[in-house]
Design an enzyme around this catalytic site. Structure first.
Site, PDB file in Angstrom:
ATOM      1  N   GLY A  37       0.807  -1.214   0.000  1.00  0.00           N
ATOM      2  CA  GLY A  37       0.000   0.000   0.000  1.00  0.00           C
ATOM      3  C   GLY A  37       0.843   1.268   0.000  1.00  0.00           C
ATOM      4  O   GLY A  37       0.528   2.234  -0.702  1.00  0.00           O
ATOM      5  N   THR A  38       1.914   1.260   0.761  1.00  0.00           N
ATOM      6  CA  THR A  38       2.751   2.461   0.868  1.00  0.00           C
ATOM      7  C   THR A  38       3.344   2.825  -0.493  1.00  0.00           C
ATOM      8  O   THR A  38       3.295   3.984  -0.913  1.00  0.00           O
ATOM      9  CB  THR A  38       3.873   2.230   1.898  1.00  0.00           C
ATOM     10  OG1 THR A  38       3.263   1.897   3.153  1.00  0.00           O
ATOM     11  CG2 THR A  38       4.752   3.446   2.061  1.00  0.00           C
ATOM     12  N   ASN A  68      -8.268   3.660   8.468  1.00  0.00           N
ATOM     13  CA  ASN A  68      -7.762   2.494   9.185  1.00  0.00           C
ATOM     14  C   ASN A  68      -8.004   2.553  10.688  1.00  0.00           C
ATOM     15  O   ASN A  68      -8.079   1.531  11.345  1.00  0.00           O
ATOM     16  CB  ASN A  68      -6.267   2.307   8.909  1.00  0.00           C
ATOM     17  CG  ASN A  68      -5.492   3.603   8.954  1.00  0.00           C
ATOM     18  OD1 ASN A  68      -5.848   4.576   8.290  1.00  0.00           O
ATOM     19  ND2 ASN A  68      -4.445   3.637   9.748  1.00  0.00           N
ATOM     20  N   GLN A  97      -7.841  -0.452   3.186  1.00  0.00           N
ATOM     21  CA  GLN A  97      -8.696  -1.045   4.235  1.00  0.00           C
ATOM     22  C   GLN A  97     -10.017  -1.583   3.704  1.00  0.00           C
ATOM     23  O   GLN A  97     -10.797  -2.145   4.472  1.00  0.00           O
ATOM     24  CB  GLN A  97      -8.979  -0.004   5.335  1.00  0.00           C
ATOM     25  CG  GLN A  97      -7.780   0.327   6.198  1.00  0.00           C
ATOM     26  CD  GLN A  97      -7.323  -0.840   7.080  1.00  0.00           C
ATOM     27  OE1 GLN A  97      -8.069  -1.791   7.334  1.00  0.00           O
ATOM     28  NE2 GLN A  97      -6.081  -0.781   7.542  1.00  0.00           N
ATOM     29  N   SER A 118      -3.406  -3.493  -0.631  1.00  0.00           N
ATOM     30  CA  SER A 118      -2.299  -4.194   0.008  1.00  0.00           C
ATOM     31  C   SER A 118      -2.751  -5.595   0.421  1.00  0.00           C
ATOM     32  O   SER A 118      -3.799  -5.753   1.048  1.00  0.00           O
ATOM     33  CB  SER A 118      -1.872  -3.399   1.243  1.00  0.00           C
ATOM     34  OG  SER A 118      -0.903  -4.108   1.961  1.00  0.00           O
ATOM     35  N   HIS A 164      -1.646  -7.775   2.628  1.00  0.00           N
ATOM     36  CA  HIS A 164      -1.658  -8.259   4.012  1.00  0.00           C
ATOM     37  C   HIS A 164      -2.863  -7.793   4.817  1.00  0.00           C
ATOM     38  O   HIS A 164      -3.017  -8.155   5.979  1.00  0.00           O
ATOM     39  CB  HIS A 164      -0.333  -7.948   4.727  1.00  0.00           C
ATOM     40  CG  HIS A 164      -0.134  -6.526   5.148  1.00  0.00           C
ATOM     41  ND1 HIS A 164      -0.375  -6.102   6.425  1.00  0.00           N
ATOM     42  CD2 HIS A 164       0.295  -5.437   4.474  1.00  0.00           C
ATOM     43  CE1 HIS A 164      -0.090  -4.803   6.524  1.00  0.00           C
ATOM     44  NE2 HIS A 164       0.324  -4.384   5.353  1.00  0.00           N
ATOM     45  N   THR A 195      12.568  -7.456 -10.037  1.00  0.00           N
ATOM     46  CA  THR A 195      12.244  -8.860 -10.322  1.00  0.00           C
ATOM     47  C   THR A 195      10.893  -9.223  -9.701  1.00  0.00           C
ATOM     48  O   THR A 195      10.638  -8.931  -8.530  1.00  0.00           O
ATOM     49  CB  THR A 195      13.353  -9.781  -9.775  1.00  0.00           C
ATOM     50  OG1 THR A 195      14.569  -9.430 -10.430  1.00  0.00           O
ATOM     51  CG2 THR A 195      13.047 -11.247 -10.024  1.00  0.00           C
ATOM     52  N   CYS A 239       1.304   2.317  13.176  1.00  0.00           N
ATOM     53  CA  CYS A 239       2.477   3.139  12.880  1.00  0.00           C
ATOM     54  C   CYS A 239       2.693   4.214  13.935  1.00  0.00           C
ATOM     55  O   CYS A 239       3.801   4.673  14.137  1.00  0.00           O
ATOM     56  CB  CYS A 239       2.323   3.814  11.525  1.00  0.00           C
ATOM     57  SG  CYS A 239       1.853   2.673  10.259  1.00  0.00           S
TER      58      CYS A 239
END
Ligand code: PLP
Length: 387
Positions: free
Chosen positions: A69-70, A149, A177, A197, A199, A235, A323
Site C-alpha cells: 500500500g505504501t 484504518n 482497508q 495491500s 496483508h 524482479t 504506525c
C-alpha cells in the site's frame, strides 16, 4: 490468544500459504526468463492479476503489482505530481489519511507543491461542498482514502470520483482497508487510481497493487528492468503475487458471508463495551463505517496502558494506528475529528476479522471493564473529574 487487530494486518490464510509455497522452491523461476518454468511462473502471475482485476471490477492490464500500500500511494501521488507539474502544483487530500499519503504530500510540499488538507467532521467525514470549493485551476490530484484504518469511516468515493471527473482532476483513493473487505466494483465513474495491500486481506506482507485506469498514463516511480509492462521495475515477486491472487479469489467467494459474521461480532462487542464501561466515546461514522472496526476513547486513562493490560490477558489490539503506537503524540485522526488531546490518548481500536469467534468477544468483554476500572483507580484525572 485473541487477535483483534485485523486493520493492522491479517494472518495469511492457510489456503494462500499453500498456493504460494511451490513458488519458493520447485517453481522458483524468474518470470521474465524465456524457458518453460519461467513461462509457468509468468502464467501464475497473470492469473493472480486476473483475480485482482475481477475483485476490483477492472481489466487485468489496469493492475500493477507493487510492494504494498505504501508504495502504491507514493507512486500514484509522486508520479502524478511530477507528470502534471506544468499544469499545476496543487493537491487535495484529507487530514485523516494514512501516513503513506500524508508524508508523501509533505515531501512534495518541500519541493514547491501546495497541498490542501481537508478537515473532517466529528465522524471523520469530509465535506463534499468544501472539497468542491478547494478545487482550483492548478489542482492536479485529489487523493482521499476509501476507509480510514483507525476509525473505519468510509468516504463517498463515487461522489468524489464524479466531482473530480467533472472538474478534470485526477482522483486517487487509498483503498487498503476496503479491498477484500467490502464489495465494490470500479466503474467508469470510479477513481482513476486505487491502492491496495495483500496483508490486509489474508495475503502475504510486502505485496500490493496500484490500479491505474487505462486512460491515465502514469509514469513509473521505480526504474530498472522494465517489469510490469515498463511501469514498475524489479524482479517479479512471484510467490507473493500468487498469494495476493489467491487471497483475492477467496475474498470474492467469501466476502459476503464473512461480512455478516464479522459485523454481528463487532456490533455485539461494541454494544457490550458501551454497556459495561461508563464515560467512553465511540469514534467513527454511525453508518458509513467498516463493519469490523470498534474505536473507543476511554476517558481518563491511557490507551497504551490498556493495551499492555490486554496483552497480559493474551489480547492483541491497538491504540491509534500501528504506525503511531509507540509515539507520544495522539493519533492525528482522533485529533482531526475534534477530540481533545487527553481524550484522544485514551483510544482503543479493536478490529475483527475472519478467525474471530463469539468466545473472543466474550473474553474481551470479560476482562476489559476490570482493566479500565483498575487503571481509572490509579488515574489522577479520574479522581479529579468531578472537582
Ligand atoms: N494505507 C492504509 C489505509 C493502511 O491502513 C496501510 C497499512 O496500515 C497502508 C496504507 C500501508 O500499506 P502497506 O503496509 O502495505 O505498506
Amino acid at each position: 490468544m485473541v487477535y483483534m487487530d485485523y486493520n493492522a494486518t491479517t494472518p495469511c490464510d492457510k489456503r494462500v500459504v499453500d498456493q504460494m509455497l511451490p513458488y519458493f522452491s520447485d517453481k522458483f523461476a524468474n518470470a521474465s526468463s524465456i524457458y518453460l518454468p519461467a513461462r509457468e511462473a509468468k502464467k501464475a502471475v497473470e492469473q493472480a492479476r486476473g483475480n485482482v482485476a475481477s475483485l476490483l471490477g477492472c481489466s487485468s492490464d489496469e493492475v500493477f503489482f507493487t510492494s504494498g500500500g505504501t508504495e502504491s500511494d507514493n507512486w500514484a501521488i509522486m508520479s502524478t505530481a511530477f507528470k502534471l507539474q506544468d499544469k499545476g502544483k496543487h493537491i487535495i487530500t484529507s487530514q485523516i489519511e494514512h501516513h503513506a499519503v500524508l508524508h508523501t504530500c509533505k515531501a512534495l510540499q518541500k519541493r514547491g507543491y501546495e497541498v490542501t488538507y481537508l478537515p473532517v467532521d466529528r465522524y471523520g467525514m469530509i465535506d463534499m461542498a468544501q472539497l468542491k470549493k478547494s478545487i482550483r485551476k492548478d489542482t492536479i490530484l485529489i487523493t482521499i482514502m476509501h476507509a480510514n484504518n483507525e476509525i473505519g469511516t468510509i468516504q463517498p468515493i463515487e461522489e468524489i470520483s464524479c466531482l473530480a471527473k467533472t472538474q478534470g482532476v485526477l482522483f486517487h483513493t487509498d483503498a487498503v482497508q476496503t479491498v477484500g473487505k467490502i464489495p465494490f466494483q470500479l466503474k467508469k465513474s470510479g477513481p482513476d487510481m486505487l491502492s491496495l495491500s495483500a496483508h490486509k486481506l489474508y495475503g502475504p506482507k510486502g505485496i500490493g497493487a496500484l490500479y491505474i485506469r487505462k486512460e491515465v498514463s502514469l509514469p513509473p516511480l521505480i526504474y530498472g528492468g522494465g517489469q510490469e509492462r515498463g511501469r514498475r521495475s524489479g524482479t517479479t515477486n512471484v510467490p507473493a503475487i500468487v498469494g495476493l491472487g489467491k487471497a483475492a479469489e477467496i475474498a470474492m467467494e467469501e466476502m459476503g458471508k464473512e461480512l455478516l459474521n464479522v459485523r454481528k461480532l463487532r456490533d455485539d462487542l461494541e454494544q457490550r463495551i458501551q454497556q459495561s464501561i461508563p464515560e467512553i466515546i465511540v469514534n467513527g461514522h454511525p453508518e458509513s463505517r467498516l463493519y469490523n472496526t470498534v474505536n473507543v476513547c476511554i476517558k481518563y486513562i491511557e490507551g497504551e496502558s490498556i493495551l499492555l493490560s490486554l496483552d497480559f490477558e493474551g489480547i492483541c489490539a491497538s491504540s491509534g494506528s500501528a504506525c503511531t503506537s509507540g509515539s507520544l503524540e495522539p493519533s492525528h485522526v482522533l485529533l482531526a475529528i475534534g477530540l481533545p488531546h487527553e481524550v484522544a490518548h485514551g483510544s482503543l481500536r479493536l478490529s475483527l476479522g475472519r478467525y474471530n469467534t463469539t468466545e473472543d468477544v466474550d473474553k474481551v468483554v470479560s476482562v476489559l471493564p476490570g482493566i479500565v476500572e483498575r487503571l481509572r483507580q490509579i488515574s489522577p484525572y479520574w479522581q479529579d473529574r468531578k472537582q
